[in-house]
Write a protein that holds these residues in place. Sequence first.
Motif, PDB file in Angstrom:
ATOM      1  N   SER A 280       0.823  -1.220   0.000  1.00 30.75           N
ATOM      2  CA  SER A 280       0.000   0.000   0.000  1.00 30.75           C
ATOM      3  C   SER A 280       0.853   1.266   0.000  1.00 30.75           C
ATOM      4  O   SER A 280       0.508   2.250  -0.649  1.00 30.75           O
ATOM      5  CB  SER A 280      -0.982  -0.003   1.165  1.00 30.75           C
ATOM      6  N   ARG A 281       1.999   1.234   0.683  1.00 25.41           N
ATOM      7  CA  ARG A 281       2.854   2.430   0.679  1.00 25.41           C
ATOM      8  C   ARG A 281       3.497   2.618  -0.691  1.00 25.41           C
ATOM      9  O   ARG A 281       3.640   3.737  -1.183  1.00 25.41           O
ATOM     10  CB  ARG A 281       3.926   2.327   1.769  1.00 25.41           C
ATOM     11  N   PHE A 282       3.859   1.500  -1.323  1.00 25.86           N
ATOM     12  CA  PHE A 282       4.407   1.565  -2.682  1.00 25.86           C
ATOM     13  C   PHE A 282       3.356   2.146  -3.640  1.00 25.86           C
ATOM     14  O   PHE A 282       3.632   3.058  -4.419  1.00 25.86           O
ATOM     15  CB  PHE A 282       4.848   0.161  -3.114  1.00 25.86           C
ATOM     16  N   LEU A 283       2.134   1.623  -3.551  1.00 24.28           N
ATOM     17  CA  LEU A 283       1.061   2.118  -4.422  1.00 24.28           C
ATOM     18  C   LEU A 283       0.766   3.588  -4.164  1.00 24.28           C
ATOM     19  O   LEU A 283       0.531   4.366  -5.087  1.00 24.28           O
ATOM     20  CB  LEU A 283      -0.224   1.299  -4.217  1.00 24.28           C
TER      21      LEU A 283
ATOM     22  N   ASP B  53      -3.357  14.544   1.989  1.00 21.83           N
ATOM     23  CA  ASP B  53      -2.395  14.398   3.086  1.00 21.83           C
ATOM     24  C   ASP B  53      -2.360  12.983   3.666  1.00 21.83           C
ATOM     25  O   ASP B  53      -1.312  12.480   4.056  1.00 21.83           O
ATOM     26  CB  ASP B  53      -2.679  15.412   4.204  1.00 21.83           C
ATOM     27  N   LEU B  54      -3.532  12.357   3.709  1.00 14.55           N
ATOM     28  CA  LEU B  54      -3.602  11.016   4.295  1.00 14.55           C
ATOM     29  C   LEU B  54      -2.748  10.027   3.489  1.00 14.55           C
ATOM     30  O   LEU B  54      -1.927   9.296   4.038  1.00 14.55           O
ATOM     31  CB  LEU B  54      -5.076  10.574   4.331  1.00 14.55           C
ATOM     32  N   ILE B  55      -2.941  10.046   2.161  1.00 13.97           N
ATOM     33  CA  ILE B  55      -2.198   9.097   1.314  1.00 13.97           C
ATOM     34  C   ILE B  55      -0.722   9.517   1.207  1.00 13.97           C
ATOM     35  O   ILE B  55       0.182   8.681   1.176  1.00 13.97           O
ATOM     36  CB  ILE B  55      -2.856   8.945  -0.087  1.00 13.97           C
ATOM     37  N   ARG B  56      -0.483  10.827   1.226  1.00 10.20           N
ATOM     38  CA  ARG B  56       0.877  11.358   1.204  1.00 10.20           C
ATOM     39  C   ARG B  56       1.661  10.849   2.418  1.00 10.20           C
ATOM     40  O   ARG B  56       2.762  10.341   2.305  1.00 10.20           O
ATOM     41  CB  ARG B  56       0.764  12.889   1.277  1.00 10.20           C
TER      42      ARG B  56
ATOM     43  N   GLU C 135       2.163   6.496   8.064  1.00 15.31           N
ATOM     44  CA  GLU C 135       0.978   6.751   8.892  1.00 15.31           C
ATOM     45  C   GLU C 135      -0.221   6.026   8.298  1.00 15.31           C
ATOM     46  O   GLU C 135      -0.243   5.712   7.115  1.00 15.31           O
ATOM     47  CB  GLU C 135       0.707   8.265   8.973  1.00 15.31           C
ATOM     48  N   THR C 136      -1.263   5.833   9.075  1.00 14.99           N
ATOM     49  CA  THR C 136      -2.405   4.972   8.715  1.00 14.99           C
ATOM     50  C   THR C 136      -1.829   3.585   8.417  1.00 14.99           C
ATOM     51  O   THR C 136      -1.547   3.230   7.275  1.00 14.99           O
ATOM     52  CB  THR C 136      -3.204   5.469   7.489  1.00 14.99           C
ATOM     53  N   ALA C 137      -1.599   2.822   9.473  1.00 12.64           N
ATOM     54  CA  ALA C 137      -0.864   1.556   9.351  1.00 12.64           C
ATOM     55  C   ALA C 137      -1.472   0.629   8.299  1.00 12.64           C
ATOM     56  O   ALA C 137      -0.752  -0.003   7.533  1.00 12.64           O
ATOM     57  CB  ALA C 137      -0.815   0.873  10.707  1.00 12.64           C
TER      58      ALA C 137
ATOM     59  N   GLY D 141      -8.314   8.829  -1.581  1.00 15.57           N
ATOM     60  CA  GLY D 141      -8.861   9.685  -0.544  1.00 15.57           C
ATOM     61  C   GLY D 141      -8.905   9.093   0.849  1.00 15.57           C
ATOM     62  O   GLY D 141      -8.845   9.815   1.843  1.00 15.57           O
ATOM     63  N   ALA D 142      -9.019   7.774   0.938  1.00 19.19           N
ATOM     64  CA  ALA D 142      -9.236   7.161   2.249  1.00 19.19           C
ATOM     65  C   ALA D 142      -8.802   5.699   2.226  1.00 19.19           C
ATOM     66  O   ALA D 142      -8.770   5.074   1.169  1.00 19.19           O
ATOM     67  CB  ALA D 142     -10.716   7.248   2.616  1.00 19.19           C
ATOM     68  N   PRO D 143      -8.474   5.163   3.398  1.00 20.88           N
ATOM     69  CA  PRO D 143      -8.080   3.751   3.454  1.00 20.88           C
ATOM     70  C   PRO D 143      -9.295   2.826   3.321  1.00 20.88           C
ATOM     71  O   PRO D 143      -9.635   2.104   4.264  1.00 20.88           O
ATOM     72  CB  PRO D 143      -7.395   3.632   4.822  1.00 20.88           C
TER      73      PRO D 143
END
Length: 272
Positions: free
Chosen positions: A135-138, A167-170, A177-179, A235-237
């Motif tokens: 998810s961090r790579f994506l 900001d959330l995805i950034r 952040e957002t594990a 926009g959101a997890p």
Amino acid sequence: MRCLFCKKISTGSTSVEHIVPESLGNKSHTLRPGIVCDTCNNYFARKVERPFLEHESIEMLRFKQSVESKKGKVPPAKGLLNFKYPVTARKYTKGGLAGTVEVATDEALEEIMNRKDSMIIFPDEVPLPSGSIVSRFLAKVALEVLAQRLANHPDGLEYLVDEEQFDLIRNHARKGETAEWPFHVRQIYDENKSWLSKNGQSIQLMFEYDILVTKENEWYFVLVLFGTEFTINYGAPEIEGYLSWLKENDNESPLYKGKNAEKMNNIPDINE
Ligand SMILES: [Zn+2]
């Protein structure tokens, strides 16, 4: 100029950012220096791209498909000789494809020397990486694709840096952040599939990507690596909106819908 990820002044940065890593065959999809600052560029290479690229399944994919790394090397793969002996296989791409096999024991060596029908079996199904490695790579690739699209628009990059809805995805990409950030993954065509190019050459698509905006105005980033489609919400997890979209669209890939539908119809599947 400010960095897309840390928002700090990035004027003077010198690194070209590869949206998809060079080690997945990307040479031309890049961002000019400063869009991602040198510090973030370096951080992503070590902490986000490397864990993804070095995952067993991605290394096996790079081995099978002979994808050279930035340094021109194909990662080695572990296999089994005649279902018995563990071996390490290496590929060399310079001056034509060649390979070597490293064995660990004399017994295995003897087996290779004495059996003409020796064969190496590679694991067929290595589970794809999961969790925040993916998810961090994506998230990183997704934001950079937006930057790529907005790079020539005068206020585009400013908007992207300042817009709080990113900001959330950034911060998921850059700070972890957002594990947990759920994403969707599935295979949409075989990793060996050949496509016919305009001039009639048979080509393989290493990667392709697009942005899907649903009628609920949710934004999704869709990346396909050798036929495996990964989708993440900007926009959101959450991934529910994409599941609904798939349901409404007969599970087609957004990459082959609408404006791209022609591509799907016009390229004969020469594997079949
Ligand atoms: Zn930065």
